[in-house]
Motif scaffolding. Structure first.
Motif, PDB file in Angstrom:
ATOM      1  N   ALA A  86     -89.674  58.909 -21.325  1.00  0.00           N
ATOM      2  CA  ALA A  86     -88.921  57.901 -22.067  1.00  0.00           C
ATOM      3  C   ALA A  86     -88.093  57.075 -21.092  1.00  0.00           C
ATOM      4  O   ALA A  86     -87.536  57.598 -20.127  1.00  0.00           O
ATOM      5  CB  ALA A  86     -88.016  58.582 -23.082  1.00  0.00           C
ATOM      6  N   GLN A  87     -88.001  55.800 -21.391  1.00  0.00           N
ATOM      7  CA  GLN A  87     -87.186  54.914 -20.567  1.00  0.00           C
ATOM      8  C   GLN A  87     -85.732  55.066 -20.989  1.00  0.00           C
ATOM      9  O   GLN A  87     -85.429  55.155 -22.183  1.00  0.00           O
ATOM     10  CB  GLN A  87     -87.640  53.460 -20.745  1.00  0.00           C
ATOM     11  CG  GLN A  87     -89.051  53.194 -20.270  1.00  0.00           C
ATOM     12  CD  GLN A  87     -89.185  53.408 -18.762  1.00  0.00           C
ATOM     13  OE1 GLN A  87     -88.270  53.124 -18.017  1.00  0.00           O
ATOM     14  NE2 GLN A  87     -90.327  53.930 -18.360  1.00  0.00           N
ATOM     15  N   PRO A  88     -84.810  55.082 -20.065  1.00  0.00           N
ATOM     16  CA  PRO A  88     -83.399  55.235 -20.437  1.00  0.00           C
ATOM     17  C   PRO A  88     -82.894  53.992 -21.161  1.00  0.00           C
ATOM     18  O   PRO A  88     -83.324  52.877 -20.898  1.00  0.00           O
ATOM     19  CB  PRO A  88     -82.695  55.418 -19.093  1.00  0.00           C
ATOM     20  CG  PRO A  88     -83.609  54.797 -18.102  1.00  0.00           C
ATOM     21  CD  PRO A  88     -84.995  54.987 -18.636  1.00  0.00           C
ATOM     22  N   GLN A  89     -81.991  54.236 -22.123  1.00  0.00           N
ATOM     23  CA  GLN A  89     -81.406  53.134 -22.875  1.00  0.00           C
ATOM     24  C   GLN A  89     -80.227  52.565 -22.090  1.00  0.00           C
ATOM     25  O   GLN A  89     -79.441  53.306 -21.512  1.00  0.00           O
ATOM     26  CB  GLN A  89     -80.923  53.621 -24.245  1.00  0.00           C
ATOM     27  CG  GLN A  89     -82.039  54.119 -25.129  1.00  0.00           C
ATOM     28  CD  GLN A  89     -82.989  52.982 -25.496  1.00  0.00           C
ATOM     29  OE1 GLN A  89     -82.568  51.858 -25.695  1.00  0.00           O
ATOM     30  NE2 GLN A  89     -84.263  53.307 -25.591  1.00  0.00           N
ATOM     31  N   VAL A  90     -80.095  51.264 -22.111  1.00  0.00           N
ATOM     32  CA  VAL A  90     -79.014  50.606 -21.398  1.00  0.00           C
ATOM     33  C   VAL A  90     -77.971  50.167 -22.402  1.00  0.00           C
ATOM     34  O   VAL A  90     -78.283  49.541 -23.412  1.00  0.00           O
ATOM     35  CB  VAL A  90     -79.544  49.392 -20.607  1.00  0.00           C
ATOM     36  CG1 VAL A  90     -78.414  48.671 -19.915  1.00  0.00           C
ATOM     37  CG2 VAL A  90     -80.596  49.836 -19.619  1.00  0.00           C
ATOM     38  N   ARG A  91     -76.708  50.518 -22.134  1.00  0.00           N
ATOM     39  CA  ARG A  91     -75.615  50.103 -23.004  1.00  0.00           C
ATOM     40  C   ARG A  91     -74.607  49.312 -22.183  1.00  0.00           C
ATOM     41  O   ARG A  91     -74.313  49.669 -21.051  1.00  0.00           O
ATOM     42  CB  ARG A  91     -74.888  51.310 -23.594  1.00  0.00           C
ATOM     43  CG  ARG A  91     -75.707  52.092 -24.564  1.00  0.00           C
ATOM     44  CD  ARG A  91     -74.914  53.202 -25.215  1.00  0.00           C
ATOM     45  NE  ARG A  91     -73.750  53.607 -24.409  1.00  0.00           N
ATOM     46  CZ  ARG A  91     -72.847  54.461 -24.820  1.00  0.00           C
ATOM     47  NH1 ARG A  91     -72.964  55.026 -26.001  1.00  0.00           N
ATOM     48  NH2 ARG A  91     -71.819  54.784 -24.059  1.00  0.00           N
TER      49      ARG A  91
END
Length: 105
Positions: A87-92
């Motif tokens: 899974a690609q990491p989520q950017v916040r």
């Protein structure tokens, strides 16, 4: 004024420079040194031969490792390099309060 002329000074300067350069060349040639090679130069030649031998051995090892790597890549065929389920990491973007507050009049 003294009895010297500028032409005389030029000749003296040129002669002095010529003597300096000739002495420099004689000293640099060091004709009094022995004709044999010094021990330091012989040791340097031995060290150079050793370094060249080790470099050739390292080059052979590198070529063998590179060949094994290429063979492994070809044997792997079309296998993906990583699993498909990664899974690609989520950017916040998180706003932060200011570090310092300045009040101007």
């Amino acid at each position: 004024m003294s009895g010297t002329t500028s032409l005389g000074r030029a000749y003296v300067t040129a002669g002095t420079l010529l003597v300096f350069l000739v002495l420099w060349a004689v000293i640099a040639a060091s004709p009094w040194a022995s004709g044999g090679r010094s021990q330091a130069l012989a040791a340097l030649d031995r060290r150079e031969a050793l370094v060249r031998q080790r470099a050739a051995l390292a080059e052979q090892r590198h070529a063998a490792r590179w060949a094994r790597f290429r063979a492994a890549v070809e044997a792997a065929g079309n296998r993906p390099n990583r699993p498909a389920a990664v899974a690609q990491p989520q950017v916040r973007i998180v706003p932060l309060p200011p570090v310092a507050t300045t009040r101007s009049s």
